[in-house]
Design an enzyme around this catalytic site. Structure first.
Site, PDB file in Angstrom:
ATOM      1  N   ARG A  94       0.843  -1.204   0.000  1.00  0.00           N
ATOM      2  CA  ARG A  94       0.000   0.000   0.000  1.00  0.00           C
ATOM      3  C   ARG A  94       0.872   1.245   0.000  1.00  0.00           C
ATOM      4  O   ARG A  94       1.752   1.403   0.834  1.00  0.00           O
ATOM      5  CB  ARG A  94      -0.891  -0.009   1.239  1.00  0.00           C
ATOM      6  CG  ARG A  94      -1.585   1.305   1.571  1.00  0.00           C
ATOM      7  CD  ARG A  94      -2.894   1.439   0.843  1.00  0.00           C
ATOM      8  NE  ARG A  94      -3.481   2.756   1.070  1.00  0.00           N
ATOM      9  CZ  ARG A  94      -4.413   3.015   1.978  1.00  0.00           C
ATOM     10  NH1 ARG A  94      -4.879   2.049   2.717  1.00  0.00           N
ATOM     11  NH2 ARG A  94      -4.897   4.232   2.113  1.00  0.00           N
ATOM     12  N   ARG A 103      -5.812   1.823  -4.508  1.00  0.00           N
ATOM     13  CA  ARG A 103      -4.912   1.155  -3.550  1.00  0.00           C
ATOM     14  C   ARG A 103      -4.943  -0.364  -3.741  1.00  0.00           C
ATOM     15  O   ARG A 103      -5.970  -0.932  -4.117  1.00  0.00           O
ATOM     16  CB  ARG A 103      -5.274   1.525  -2.113  1.00  0.00           C
ATOM     17  CG  ARG A 103      -6.584   1.042  -1.627  1.00  0.00           C
ATOM     18  CD  ARG A 103      -7.684   2.044  -1.347  1.00  0.00           C
ATOM     19  NE  ARG A 103      -7.492   3.446  -1.332  1.00  0.00           N
ATOM     20  CZ  ARG A 103      -7.594   4.207  -0.246  1.00  0.00           C
ATOM     21  NH1 ARG A 103      -7.830   3.685   0.915  1.00  0.00           N
ATOM     22  NH2 ARG A 103      -7.461   5.493  -0.317  1.00  0.00           N
ATOM     23  N   ASP A 106      -6.860  -1.865   1.240  1.00  0.00           N
ATOM     24  CA  ASP A 106      -7.335  -0.953   2.282  1.00  0.00           C
ATOM     25  C   ASP A 106      -8.028  -1.807   3.338  1.00  0.00           C
ATOM     26  O   ASP A 106      -8.901  -2.614   2.998  1.00  0.00           O
ATOM     27  CB  ASP A 106      -8.346   0.021   1.654  1.00  0.00           C
ATOM     28  CG  ASP A 106      -8.757   1.136   2.608  1.00  0.00           C
ATOM     29  OD1 ASP A 106      -7.978   1.460   3.525  1.00  0.00           O
ATOM     30  OD2 ASP A 106      -9.858   1.690   2.417  1.00  0.00           O
ATOM     31  N   ASP A 108     -10.060  -1.305   6.893  1.00  0.00           N
ATOM     32  CA  ASP A 108     -10.625  -0.338   7.828  1.00  0.00           C
ATOM     33  C   ASP A 108     -11.268  -1.062   9.002  1.00  0.00           C
ATOM     34  O   ASP A 108     -11.923  -2.094   8.825  1.00  0.00           O
ATOM     35  CB  ASP A 108     -11.692   0.516   7.131  1.00  0.00           C
ATOM     36  CG  ASP A 108     -11.087   1.558   6.207  1.00  0.00           C
ATOM     37  OD1 ASP A 108      -9.912   1.924   6.402  1.00  0.00           O
ATOM     38  OD2 ASP A 108     -11.788   2.011   5.285  1.00  0.00           O
TER      39      ASP A 108
HETATM   40  N1  LIG Z   1     -11.801   3.112  12.037  1.00  0.00           N
HETATM   41  C1  LIG Z   1     -10.675   3.355  11.355  1.00  0.00           C
HETATM   42  N2  LIG Z   1     -10.166   2.420  10.503  1.00  0.00           N
HETATM   43  C2  LIG Z   1      -9.037   2.654   9.788  1.00  0.00           C
HETATM   44  N3  LIG Z   1      -8.310   3.809   9.868  1.00  0.00           N
HETATM   45  C3  LIG Z   1      -8.773   4.755  10.699  1.00  0.00           C
HETATM   46  C4  LIG Z   1      -9.965   4.580  11.470  1.00  0.00           C
HETATM   47  N4  LIG Z   1     -10.153   5.705  12.227  1.00  0.00           N
HETATM   48  C5  LIG Z   1      -9.160   6.527  11.939  1.00  0.00           C
HETATM   49  N5  LIG Z   1      -8.318   5.989  11.022  1.00  0.00           N
HETATM   50  C6  LIG Z   1      -7.128   6.673  10.519  1.00  0.00           C
HETATM   51  O1  LIG Z   1      -7.304   6.961   9.152  1.00  0.00           O
HETATM   52  C7  LIG Z   1      -6.013   7.003   8.579  1.00  0.00           C
HETATM   53  C8  LIG Z   1      -6.099   7.018   7.059  1.00  0.00           C
HETATM   54  O2  LIG Z   1      -6.729   5.834   6.622  1.00  0.00           O
HETATM   55  P1  LIG Z   1      -6.841   5.545   5.095  1.00  0.00           P
HETATM   56  O3  LIG Z   1      -5.638   6.039   4.359  1.00  0.00           O
HETATM   57  O4  LIG Z   1      -7.172   4.069   4.976  1.00  0.00           O
HETATM   58  O5  LIG Z   1      -8.076   6.453   4.678  1.00  0.00           O
HETATM   59  P2  LIG Z   1      -8.885   6.289   3.388  1.00  0.00           P
HETATM   60  O6  LIG Z   1      -9.174   4.810   3.240  1.00  0.00           O
HETATM   61  O7  LIG Z   1      -8.204   6.985   2.231  1.00  0.00           O
HETATM   62  O8  LIG Z   1     -10.237   7.039   3.653  1.00  0.00           O
HETATM   63  P3  LIG Z   1     -11.418   6.581   4.568  1.00  0.00           P
HETATM   64  O9  LIG Z   1     -10.953   6.764   5.984  1.00  0.00           O
HETATM   65  O10 LIG Z   1     -12.521   7.505   4.179  1.00  0.00           O
HETATM   66  O11 LIG Z   1     -11.737   5.141   4.273  1.00  0.00           O
HETATM   67  C9  LIG Z   1      -5.325   5.828   9.213  1.00  0.00           C
HETATM   68  O12 LIG Z   1      -3.924   5.985   9.237  1.00  0.00           O
HETATM   69  C10 LIG Z   1      -5.888   5.813  10.622  1.00  0.00           C
HETATM   70  O13 LIG Z   1      -5.045   6.451  11.568  1.00  0.00           O
HETATM   71  N1  LIG Z   2     -16.198   1.446  -4.219  1.00  0.00           N
HETATM   72  C1  LIG Z   2     -15.269   1.893  -3.360  1.00  0.00           C
HETATM   73  N2  LIG Z   2     -14.893   3.172  -3.390  1.00  0.00           N
HETATM   74  C2  LIG Z   2     -13.967   3.621  -2.500  1.00  0.00           C
HETATM   75  C3  LIG Z   2     -13.373   2.732  -1.575  1.00  0.00           C
HETATM   76  C4  LIG Z   2     -13.774   1.378  -1.580  1.00  0.00           C
HETATM   77  O1  LIG Z   2     -13.285   0.542  -0.780  1.00  0.00           O
HETATM   78  N3  LIG Z   2     -14.718   0.997  -2.483  1.00  0.00           N
HETATM   79  N4  LIG Z   2     -12.457   3.188  -0.681  1.00  0.00           N
HETATM   80  C5  LIG Z   2     -12.158   4.461  -0.642  1.00  0.00           C
HETATM   81  C6  LIG Z   2     -11.230   4.961   0.385  1.00  0.00           C
HETATM   82  O2  LIG Z   2     -11.409   4.349   1.589  1.00  0.00           O
HETATM   83  C7  LIG Z   2     -12.647   5.431  -1.614  1.00  0.00           C
HETATM   84  N5  LIG Z   2     -13.603   4.895  -2.518  1.00  0.00           N
END
Ligand SMILES: Nc1ncnc2c1ncn2[C@@H]1O[C@H](COP(=O)(O)OP(=O)(O)OP(=O)(O)O)[C@@H](O)[C@H]1O
Ligand SMILES: Nc1nc2c(c(=O)[nH]1)N=C(CO)CN2
Length: 169
Positions: A94, A103, A106, A108
């Site tokens: 990543r 990416r 990912d 979460d």
């Molecule tokens: N519940 C959570 N799960 C994952 N990351 C989290 C969470 N809460 C806060 N974060 C923070 O978010 C930061 C950025 O995460 P990431 O780069 O995956 O964001 P993203 O996937 O681009 O956007 P999104 O958060 O909207 O999915 C991580 O380094 C982490 O510290």
């Molecule tokens: N369909 C889809 N779109 C996204 C996704 C994802 O997992 N699926 N993750 C994102 C950043 O967390 C931004 N946009």
């Protein structure tokens, strides 16, 4: 001796839900291997996994995603679990570029028991969970009755409120 035994605390297992996404490389293989990697960590057991869903990208123009959710039992704190997820993302190459950009992997943290955590580095439940069909559709497949501690609604109820046409099995 009995004192020592009675003061020994066996760490409990916590129920958690994670979301997986990938839209670069061989996404199906990446999701499969990411779950295997997590399951091989001694403090983590992968209990259930959803189907893989092909989903239209939310955010900047980029390839379609493959999304899924999994239920884990963990003997970790939420922060330890987040760090573990970030480490596995890095292991799969990543690279953090634009926000919401493409990416290889990912991961979460979506739900951790019924905990609510609002810290700068970690928010649980995931703050955008309830607006994302690409999270709610797979999560409703494996945990429709889990109650979101923020809204008090089940995952199935949250799913009824979102437009789900972008998520296809
Ligand atoms: N519940 C959570 N799960 C994952 N990351 C989290 C969470 N809460 C806060 N974060 C923070 O978010 C930061 C950025 O995460 P990431 O780069 O995956 O964001 P993203 O996937 O681009 O956007 P999104 O958060 O909207 O999915 C991580 O380094 C982490 O510290
Ligand atoms: N369909 C889809 N779109 C996204 C996704 C994802 O997992 N699926 N993750 C994102 C950043 O967390 C931004 N946009």
């Amino acid at each position: 001796m009995s004192d020592r035994i009675s003061s020994f605390v066996i760490p409990r297992f916590y129920q958690t839900a994670i979301a997986l996404g990938s839209n670069l490389g061989d996404s199906a293989e990446t999701l499969e291997k990411a779950l295997q990697t997590l399951d091989h960590i001694p403090e983590i057991r992968v209990k259930r996994r959803s189907s893989w869903y092909k989903t239209a990208p939310i955010g900047p123009a980029q390839p379609d995603y493959l999304n899924a959710c999994a239920l884990l039992e963990v003997q970790l704190t939420p922060y330890q679990l987040l760090q573990t997820l970030l480490n596995v993302e890095n292991q799969f190459g990543r690279v953090r570029q634009e926000r919401w950009g493409p990416r290889t992997l990912d991961l979460d943290l979506i739900l951790f028991e019924d905990f609510i955590l609002e810290t700068p580095d970690l928010q649980v439940p995931h703050p955008r969970m309830s607006e994302r069909a690409f999270v709610l559709v797979p999560l409703a497949e494996i945990a429709p009755h889990w109650i979101d501690p923020i809204s008090g609604k089940t995952i199935a109820e949250l799913l009824e409120q979102v437009e789900r046409s972008g998520a296809v099995t």
